[in-house]
Design a protein around this motif. Structure first.
Motif, short mmCIF file in Angstrom:
data_model
loop_
_atom_site.label_atom_id
_atom_site.label_comp_id
_atom_site.label_asym_id
_atom_site.label_seq_id
_atom_site.Cartn_x
_atom_site.Cartn_y
_atom_site.Cartn_z
N LEU A 13 8.76 -46.23 9.56
CA LEU A 13 9.36 -45.16 8.75
C LEU A 13 10.08 -45.81 7.59
O LEU A 13 11.07 -46.47 7.76
CB LEU A 13 10.34 -44.34 9.59
CG LEU A 13 9.71 -43.44 10.64
CD1 LEU A 13 10.79 -42.72 11.41
CD2 LEU A 13 8.79 -42.43 9.99
N ALA A 14 9.61 -45.60 6.39
CA ALA A 14 10.22 -46.21 5.21
C ALA A 14 9.97 -45.30 4.03
O ALA A 14 9.09 -44.45 4.05
CB ALA A 14 9.62 -47.59 4.96
N PHE A 311 8.35 -30.95 9.54
CA PHE A 311 8.18 -30.45 8.17
C PHE A 311 9.51 -30.60 7.44
O PHE A 311 10.57 -30.68 8.09
CB PHE A 311 7.68 -29.00 8.16
CG PHE A 311 8.49 -28.01 8.93
CD1 PHE A 311 9.56 -27.32 8.34
CD2 PHE A 311 8.19 -27.73 10.26
CE1 PHE A 311 10.30 -26.38 9.05
CE2 PHE A 311 8.93 -26.79 10.98
CZ PHE A 311 9.98 -26.12 10.37
N PRO A 312 9.48 -30.65 6.11
CA PRO A 312 10.72 -30.79 5.36
C PRO A 312 11.65 -29.61 5.62
O PRO A 312 11.19 -28.48 5.84
CB PRO A 312 10.25 -30.80 3.90
CG PRO A 312 8.83 -31.22 3.95
CD PRO A 312 8.29 -30.67 5.23
N THR A 377 5.14 -42.45 6.65
CA THR A 377 6.16 -43.03 5.77
C THR A 377 6.05 -42.49 4.36
O THR A 377 7.05 -42.15 3.73
CB THR A 377 5.99 -44.54 5.67
OG1 THR A 377 4.95 -44.98 6.50
CG2 THR A 377 7.24 -45.26 6.05
N LYS A 378 4.83 -42.45 3.86
CA LYS A 378 4.63 -42.00 2.49
C LYS A 378 5.01 -40.53 2.32
O LYS A 378 5.54 -40.13 1.29
CB LYS A 378 3.17 -42.23 2.08
CG LYS A 378 2.83 -43.72 2.01
CD LYS A 378 1.38 -43.95 1.63
CE LYS A 378 1.06 -45.43 1.60
NZ LYS A 378 -0.34 -45.71 1.25
N GLN A 379 4.74 -39.73 3.33
CA GLN A 379 5.11 -38.33 3.27
C GLN A 379 6.63 -38.17 3.22
O GLN A 379 7.16 -37.37 2.44
CB GLN A 379 4.55 -37.58 4.48
CG GLN A 379 3.04 -37.45 4.47
CD GLN A 379 2.50 -36.95 5.78
OE1 GLN A 379 3.26 -36.50 6.65
NE2 GLN A 379 1.19 -37.04 5.96
N LEU A 380 7.33 -38.94 4.05
CA LEU A 380 8.79 -38.90 4.04
C LEU A 380 9.32 -39.33 2.68
O LEU A 380 10.20 -38.69 2.10
CB LEU A 380 9.36 -39.83 5.11
CG LEU A 380 9.30 -39.34 6.56
CD1 LEU A 380 9.73 -40.45 7.50
CD2 LEU A 380 10.16 -38.11 6.74
#
Length: 442
Positions: A13-14, A311-312, A377-380
């Protein structure tokens, strides 16, 4: 403090951030702390010894030590790591009083920067470190590491706290899709409750989870400017903007069927037990918390991305909220080695080394997304990028700890009391303001 919970995040997670121009990689510092390149093969800090203190233990300590190892290989400095444990203040206090602080300390909340600056326990960052921060961070992040007009710290690690985690099976059974707005979330909650599953597993015995919920709703409804004012107690907790946020939260906590075991049960459920009730016991559909939920979900036997999804945090107002927690590195000794390490940690180079390791979120805008291992990670990270200047730091960690970070007191207790009696919004605001006045001594 409770933000240490985020220390154990799901591997990988980054923050994946869009490439921002061609920012130069930090050049090797010299012994004077400048960024001049040394002669080929030279180790500019050979023989220099440094001690770094941070809260991390276990796997996260090992990952940070790999970053420190890269600094050693680059500069020749010998770095020793010391763990402060959960209570950073209890560890650093006696060492400061004994005039034997570590060279560099990593603080778990920006509020401590002001506290230690008031004690003259911190050293202002050198011009080279400040330049590195200006290159790689937005002004907001720089401000979080500052006190009284001087820059003392650099945000080196973050946690994403604007997420709603849910059970894929519970959503499928109820026939609902992830919400994008607060009204949709409330509507979905009713549909899930009608299907026979309590929508929310709240971790209300851990008061900090209620502050996280409030912060997301408040940032979304009141906007970033008011968020900044409230975080500094420049507007009172009796302000109408706070009323609006509590009214939104009341739509969830005011319905007994929305909460697993009701409000009394929620107040007896801590973090991470609330997560296991969604993914282990499968008693509820959702838990509102940060990226670190992924670890607890996996330990409960749920595969992230399949049984455990997120989800956000949905928009409760005009703003899509993105609230981050994080850690600030500061210098407690005015040594070339300390400044060189902080410059390295603030650099694109240092951030990208760390980003390849598990459990890391980077607030550095120039860390390339190519360093991160998976789509999650990219989504976050994309939610942070999309939020831009609207990103805000965890409000309770910006407050004096007596208000925003003490179990059974201040904001934690006032919001727990609100959960007990969500119809009394005015009473909750009055209690919050009284506690804030005591903490800020106004």
């Amino acid at each position: 403090m409770r933000k240490a919970r985020s220390a154990v995040i799901l591997a990988g997670l980054a923050v994946a951030v869009a490439a921002c121009g061609n920012a130069p990689t930090t050049t090797t510092p010299t012994e004077s702390g400048s960024a001049s390149a040394p002669a080929a093969g030279a180790k500019p800090l050979q023989g220099v010894k440094l001690e770094v203190a941070a809260k991390w233990t276990g796997a996260e300590q090992k990952n940070f030590e790999q970053v420190l190892k890269a600094f050693t290989e680059k500069t020749g400095a010998e770095v020793t790591y010391a763990s402060t444990g959960e209570d950073t203040g209890a560890y650093l206090g006696p060492r400061i009083q004994g005039k034997n602080p570590p060279d560099v300390a990593v603080l778990p909340q920006p509020g401590l920067v002001q506290q230690y600056a008031d004690q003259s326990a911190l050293k202002p960052l050198s011009d080279d470190v400040v330049k590195e921060i200006d290159t790689n961070y937005t002004p907001y992040w720089k401000e979080l590491g500052s006190a009284d007009g001087k820059v003392y710290g650099v945000l080196i690690k973050a946690a994403h706290k604007s997420l709603v985690w849910y059970s894929g099976q519970a959503y499928d059974d109820a026939g609902v899709q992830p919400a994008t707005t607060w009204d949709e979330l409330v509507k979905n909650a009713q549909t899930i409750a009608d299907s026979g599953t309590p929508p929310f597993s709240l971790c209300a015995a851990s008061g900090w989870t209620l502050t996280d919920l409030f912060e997301n709703v408040y940032l979304s409804t009141a906007g970033a400017e008011n968020y900044d004012k409230l975080s500094k107690h420049e507007i009172p907790w009796t302000d109408p903007t706070v009323t609006t946020a509590l009214q939104k939260i009341q739509q969830i906590v005011g319905k007994k069927e929305f909460l697993l075991d009701g409000s009394s049960g929620a107040l007896q459920t801590d973090y991470p037990t609330c997560v296991s009730k969604v993914y282990g016991n499968k008693k509820a559909a959702m838990v509102v918390e940060g990226d670190f939920v992924a670890v607890e979900a996996a330990q409960s036997g749920a595969k992230v991305g399949e049984q455990a999804k997120y989800f956000p945090f949905p928009k409760a107002g005009d703003t899509a909220p993105v609230v981050l927690g994080g850690d600030v590195a500061v210098a407690m000794k005015d040594s070339p080695g300390a400044m060189a390490l902080l410059q390295f940690l603030a650099s694109k180079e240092g951030g990208e080394i760390w980003a390849k390791l598990p459990g890391y979120l980077s607030p550095n805008k120039n860390v390339s997304p190519d360093n991160y291992p998976d789509e999650l990670t990219k989504q976050l990270g994309q939610t942070i990028v999309s939020a831009g200047d609207a990103v805000r730091y965890d409000m309770s960690d910006l407050a004096p700890s007596a208000f925003g970070g003490t179990d059974g007191k201040g904001e934690w207790k006032a919001l727990q009391d609100f959960l007990r009696n969500p119809s009394d919004i005015k009473g909750a605001q009055t209690a919050l303001e009284a506690e804030a006045k005591k903490a800020w001594k106004k």
